[in-house]
Design a protein around this motif. Sequence first.
Motif, PDB file in Angstrom:
ATOM      1  N   GLN A 117      12.668  -1.414 -12.682  1.00 42.91           N
ATOM      2  CA  GLN A 117      12.972  -0.294 -11.727  1.00 42.91           C
ATOM      3  C   GLN A 117      12.065  -0.092 -10.696  1.00 42.91           C
ATOM      4  OE1 GLN A 117      16.022   1.019 -12.340  1.00 42.91           O
ATOM      5  NE2 GLN A 117      16.038  -0.920 -13.702  1.00 42.91           N
ATOM      6  N   LEU A 118      10.975  -0.793 -10.858  1.00 36.47           N
ATOM      7  CA  LEU A 118       9.925  -0.356  -9.756  1.00 36.47           C
ATOM      8  C   LEU A 118      10.154  -0.843  -8.309  1.00 36.47           C
ATOM      9  CD1 LEU A 118       6.666  -1.753 -11.650  1.00 36.47           C
ATOM     10  CD2 LEU A 118       7.155   0.503 -11.312  1.00 36.47           C
ATOM     11  N   PRO A 119       9.773  -0.142  -7.573  1.00 35.76           N
ATOM     12  CA  PRO A 119      10.175  -0.117  -6.040  1.00 35.76           C
ATOM     13  C   PRO A 119       9.493  -1.437  -5.333  1.00 35.76           C
ATOM     14  CG  PRO A 119       8.950   1.653  -6.489  1.00 35.76           C
ATOM     15  CD  PRO A 119       9.006   1.305  -7.682  1.00 35.76           C
ATOM     16  N   ILE A 120       9.590  -2.586  -5.994  1.00 31.63           N
ATOM     17  CA  ILE A 120       8.864  -3.742  -5.548  1.00 31.63           C
ATOM     18  C   ILE A 120      10.144  -5.071  -5.459  1.00 31.63           C
ATOM     19  CG2 ILE A 120       6.423  -3.134  -5.883  1.00 31.63           C
ATOM     20  CD1 ILE A 120       6.753  -4.935  -8.507  1.00 31.63           C
ATOM     21  N   ASN A 122      11.998  -8.519  -6.146  1.00 32.34           N
ATOM     22  CA  ASN A 122      12.346  -8.962  -7.544  1.00 32.34           C
ATOM     23  C   ASN A 122      11.198  -9.880  -7.793  1.00 32.34           C
ATOM     24  OD1 ASN A 122      14.464  -9.999  -9.579  1.00 32.34           O
ATOM     25  ND2 ASN A 122      14.461 -11.661  -8.541  1.00 32.34           N
ATOM     26  N   GLN A 125       8.373  -8.215  -9.254  1.00 27.69           N
ATOM     27  CA  GLN A 125       8.593  -7.842 -10.713  1.00 27.69           C
ATOM     28  C   GLN A 125       8.272  -8.883 -11.698  1.00 27.69           C
ATOM     29  OE1 GLN A 125      12.713  -6.355 -10.332  1.00 27.69           O
ATOM     30  NE2 GLN A 125      12.102  -4.342  -9.436  1.00 27.69           N
ATOM     31  N   VAL A 158       9.090   6.256 -11.424  1.00 24.68           N
ATOM     32  CA  VAL A 158      10.208   5.502 -10.785  1.00 24.68           C
ATOM     33  C   VAL A 158      11.324   6.764 -10.698  1.00 24.68           C
ATOM     34  CG1 VAL A 158      12.334   4.246 -11.334  1.00 24.68           C
ATOM     35  CG2 VAL A 158       9.948   3.375 -11.660  1.00 24.68           C
ATOM     36  N   TYR A 159      11.409   7.665 -11.427  1.00 27.67           N
ATOM     37  CA  TYR A 159      12.272   8.727 -11.197  1.00 27.67           C
ATOM     38  C   TYR A 159      11.853   9.892 -10.246  1.00 27.67           C
ATOM     39  CZ  TYR A 159      15.691   6.579 -14.176  1.00 27.67           C
ATOM     40  OH  TYR A 159      16.430   5.903 -14.828  1.00 27.67           O
ATOM     41  N   LYS A 161      10.107   8.886  -7.713  1.00 26.07           N
ATOM     42  CA  LYS A 161      10.351   8.311  -6.364  1.00 26.07           C
ATOM     43  C   LYS A 161      11.957   8.395  -6.062  1.00 26.07           C
ATOM     44  CE  LYS A 161       8.777   5.946  -3.845  1.00 26.07           C
ATOM     45  NZ  LYS A 161       8.255   6.209  -2.415  1.00 26.07           N
ATOM     46  N   LYS A 162      12.750   8.389  -7.058  1.00 30.87           N
ATOM     47  CA  LYS A 162      14.040   8.406  -6.828  1.00 30.87           C
ATOM     48  C   LYS A 162      14.677   9.839  -6.717  1.00 30.87           C
ATOM     49  CE  LYS A 162      15.429   4.457  -9.516  1.00 30.87           C
ATOM     50  NZ  LYS A 162      16.316   4.011 -10.703  1.00 30.87           N
ATOM     51  N   LEU A 293       4.376   3.642   0.169  1.00 34.31           N
ATOM     52  CA  LEU A 293       4.703   3.122  -0.898  1.00 34.31           C
ATOM     53  C   LEU A 293       3.386   2.416  -1.538  1.00 34.31           C
ATOM     54  CD1 LEU A 293       6.598   2.513  -3.290  1.00 34.31           C
ATOM     55  CD2 LEU A 293       7.384   0.610  -2.034  1.00 34.31           C
ATOM     56  N   GLU A 399       1.487  -1.978   5.320  1.00 36.27           N
ATOM     57  CA  GLU A 399       2.996  -1.809   5.223  1.00 36.27           C
ATOM     58  C   GLU A 399       3.671  -2.265   6.193  1.00 36.27           C
ATOM     59  OE1 GLU A 399       4.493   1.569   3.381  1.00 36.27           O
ATOM     60  OE2 GLU A 399       3.353   1.523   1.789  1.00 36.27           O
TER      61      GLU A 399
END
Length: 400
Positions: A117-120, A122, A125, A158-159, A161-162, A293, A399
Amino acid sequence: MKFAIKTNFLFKNIRIFNYQIPFPAFLWFALAAIAALAEISRGSDAINNYLIFKNVFSHTIHQQNLYAFYPTEYADSNHYGPLFSILIAPFALLPLYVGCFFWCIANAAFLFFAIKQLPIANKQQQVVLLIGFLEMMTSIHNVQFNPMLTAWILLSFVYVKKGNDFVATLFIAAGFLVKIYGIVGLCFFLFSENKIKFILSYIFWMFVFFCLPMLLSSPQFIIQTYQDWFHSLVEKNQGNIALQPLGNMQDISAMGLFRRIFHWENFKNIWVMAPAAVLICFPFLRFKQYKNLSFQLTYLAVVLFSTVLFSSSAESATYVIAVTGFAIWYVIQNDFSNKTLTALLWLVLILTSISSTDLFPRFLHKAFVRPYALKALPIFIVWFLAIYQLWRKDFSIAEK
């Protein structure tokens, strides 16, 4: 953020029946299952931690002190909060070895899900999984809760961030009331876009989870149990910092490094923790960096490092938290040809992860790694580097 790695064979899919499974995912769950079965095959003495966990449930129901010693049931004693009785209940109701196996797999699955679920990217991950699988396996061999706790810390980030502070604070409150460590998720309050909702949600979940174990026993017993828990943690901390001839199995921390290397038996935790707290808080002043990020992920890594480094209860099986933090920090670096970065990777893999396994020479572990808490050293070095980045680096440039 760009990421490249030469070992592409590590990312190929494995065909099982009609399904294509990425190699890191296959390795992750295969080794978790092997570790669980290996311990179960050795009998009940090898899964003593699970016996403690399982009996938290039965002791809560029968309103027996959760922190007393029960030598006829297991060795050592429980140090988790009353809420753990609810978490372990589905597993405790199963036959002993079946429940233990599924407990281990649930821990591995929670952490796997959280990493995915991390915003990185695939591939990033998957590298996190590859770097972290040894520590995950070490924790599973000890039938520990730490992989799931790591997942809860990641999911709180994660949440947030969401934009779902309600779910994020669920994991923070649960982590705190089970094993204290989860409180570190409150640091992600900085990245919340609705701070009032964050605060109110956290208060809500703290109330719910404080009361939830009362369903298994009574309000009076649970209130008394929280008091007993506090006293047990104070006693445990005192025991953790006591030096032993070959080094304590716990206090594998930054403070433990000083106590053991310099033989400072009276070295106080506050002498490390106070300066560390200042260093951790200074990046809070870099308000313009909050939106980046890379800054947020670096801070997540620092939180994971700090959870272990500054706890006298840190033991080998706890390092799944810190090494997950290292893996996240590693994959968001831009220059993978950097020799220093490569050296740090190998230092963490060898001295922190492999040193706890049978792959590492036992005499070196017995003579150096364990007595001097050297497992903590690579993470401590990376902690300083990540703190420096949070202070000085312009993450908006990184970034682009």
